[in-house]
Motif scaffolding. Structure first.
Motif, mmCIF file in Angstrom:
data_model
loop_
_atom_site.group_PDB
_atom_site.id
_atom_site.type_symbol
_atom_site.label_atom_id
_atom_site.label_comp_id
_atom_site.label_asym_id
_atom_site.label_seq_id
_atom_site.Cartn_x
_atom_site.Cartn_y
_atom_site.Cartn_z
ATOM 1 N N CYS A 40 0.841 -1.202 0.000
ATOM 2 C CA CYS A 40 0.000 0.000 0.000
ATOM 3 C C CYS A 40 0.869 1.242 0.000
ATOM 4 O O CYS A 40 2.050 1.195 0.353
ATOM 5 N N GLY A 41 0.252 2.360 -0.356
ATOM 6 C CA GLY A 41 0.882 3.653 -0.169
ATOM 7 C C GLY A 41 1.725 4.115 -1.346
ATOM 8 O O GLY A 41 2.228 3.331 -2.151
ATOM 9 N N ALA A 78 -1.697 3.328 3.764
ATOM 10 C CA ALA A 78 -0.972 2.178 4.301
ATOM 11 C C ALA A 78 -1.131 2.091 5.825
ATOM 12 O O ALA A 78 -1.331 1.006 6.385
ATOM 13 N N ALA A 79 -1.046 3.234 6.490
ATOM 14 C CA ALA A 79 -1.143 3.236 7.954
ATOM 15 C C ALA A 79 -2.533 2.814 8.418
ATOM 16 O O ALA A 79 -2.667 2.007 9.358
ATOM 17 N N LEU A 80 -3.576 3.305 7.770
ATOM 18 C CA LEU A 80 -4.936 2.963 8.186
ATOM 19 C C LEU A 80 -5.247 1.492 7.920
ATOM 20 O O LEU A 80 -5.875 0.820 8.739
ATOM 21 N N VAL A 127 7.520 5.492 11.280
ATOM 22 C CA VAL A 127 7.148 6.271 12.459
ATOM 23 C C VAL A 127 5.675 6.065 12.790
ATOM 24 O O VAL A 127 5.299 5.919 13.955
ATOM 25 N N LYS A 128 4.825 6.044 11.768
ATOM 26 C CA LYS A 128 3.391 5.875 11.978
ATOM 27 C C LYS A 128 3.050 4.505 12.568
ATOM 28 O O LYS A 128 2.146 4.387 13.397
ATOM 29 N N ALA A 153 -10.456 -2.580 4.348
ATOM 30 C CA ALA A 153 -9.574 -3.524 3.657
ATOM 31 C C ALA A 153 -8.598 -4.181 4.635
ATOM 32 O O ALA A 153 -8.311 -5.379 4.531
ATOM 33 N N GLY A 154 -8.107 -3.405 5.590
ATOM 34 C CA GLY A 154 -7.201 -3.969 6.588
ATOM 35 C C GLY A 154 -7.889 -4.957 7.507
ATOM 36 O O GLY A 154 -7.346 -6.026 7.815
#
Length: 279
Positions: free
Chosen positions: A31-32, A40-42, A69-70, A225-226
């Motif tokens: 992702c991302g 990507a983080a979510l 970091v996220k 999706a995650g």
């Protein structure tokens, strides 16, 4: 058919006292891109909050520092990129990880380029497990639907209505009928998002009873999706995992709306509510 909250709890796998992280799924998220680090983080947080044991997140090298970091609980790794999106040169590194994964997600914030097209084609051809294709991944598939038709393992598409129309398969105007036609034509499970999200493999179907208009905000679909990929990694069958993910995602949104109203709720708020729905 609709699931109840109790139905979802009954489907979720038991957490045994002598288990370890490897028992709850190893999943890979691709992702991302530059400008879309939140996707990507979510997605990763949705997977983690849905109980996934190990979440690996492959991102373009140019955004790796931001994602590292996220995402302190996921395993984030950089991949070769070009123009801020995954490059075809990322394929060997991705290929090495595929055999050890239980499920994977590709698409949120991915971008559309020759590199991301090559990566999507490779994972659809070579990954021997369930794949969730979302967002830009669906847009790429609308250009290359034969990749999906040739795949021998479960694939779940999660389009909103605009992405669904771009697939160009279904002619039925009614949402459920159209989703069922598209699922049969493409040989996939279709999660057609929106009011009363429809989940179908072309034969059986669920209509999701949860959710509200406050969830109509960028990033909400990445969380869904995650969650779905996290449930697949834990061994839930693809159709049931899709129905449970839609239910939990909508129910988390309903909890947010009840607490803070529909105008200011965010996808990160929905992620925080997930654990209270799964206990």
């Amino acid at each position: 058919m609709q699931l109840s909250h109790q139905d979802v709890l009954n489907i979720l796998p038991d957490r045994k006292p002598d288990s370890h992280k490897g028992d709850y799924g190893k999943i890979l998220l691709l992702c991302g891109s530059v400008g879309y680090t939140g996707a990507a983080a979510l997605a990763a947080m949705g997977a983690l909050r849905s109980g996934a044991g190990l979440v690996f997140v492959g991102v373009p090298e140019s955004i790796y520092a931001i994602e590292a970091v996220k995402l302190t609980e996921a395993i984030v790794f950089p991949l070769p990129d070009e123009g801020g999106m995954l490059s075809e040169k990322a394929i060997p590194a991705i290929r090495k990880r595929l055999k050890s994964m239980d499920a994977m997600l590709i698409g949120p914030g991915l971008g559309i380029s020759p590199g991301t097209m090559a990566v999507l084609e490779m994972v659809l051809r070579e990954f021997e497990g369930p794949i969730v294709v979302d967002a830009d991944g669906i847009s790429i598939l609308s250009i290359n639907p034969q990749w999906l038709k040739e795949r021998a393992f479960p694939t779940i598409l999660t389009p909103h209505d605009g992405e669904f129309r771009r697939l160009g398969i279904a002619v039925a105007e009614e949402r459920l009928a159209g989703a069922m036609v598209a699922a049969r034509e493409l040989g996939c499970i279709m999660v057609r998002k929106g009011h009363e999200t429809v989940i179908t493999d072309g034969k059986e179907y669920y209509v999701n009873p949860t959710g509200n208009p406050g969830m109509a905000v960028g990033g909400s679909g990445d969380v869904l999706a995650g969650i779905l990929t996290g449930l697949l990694g834990q061994g839930i069958t693809p159709l049931q995992a899709s129905a449970c993910a839609a239910y939990l995602h909508g129910a988390a949104g309903d909890r947010c709306a009840e607490k803070m109203g529909q105008y200011g709720m965010l996808p990160t708020d929905m992620v925080q509510e997930l654990p209270y729905l799964m206990k």
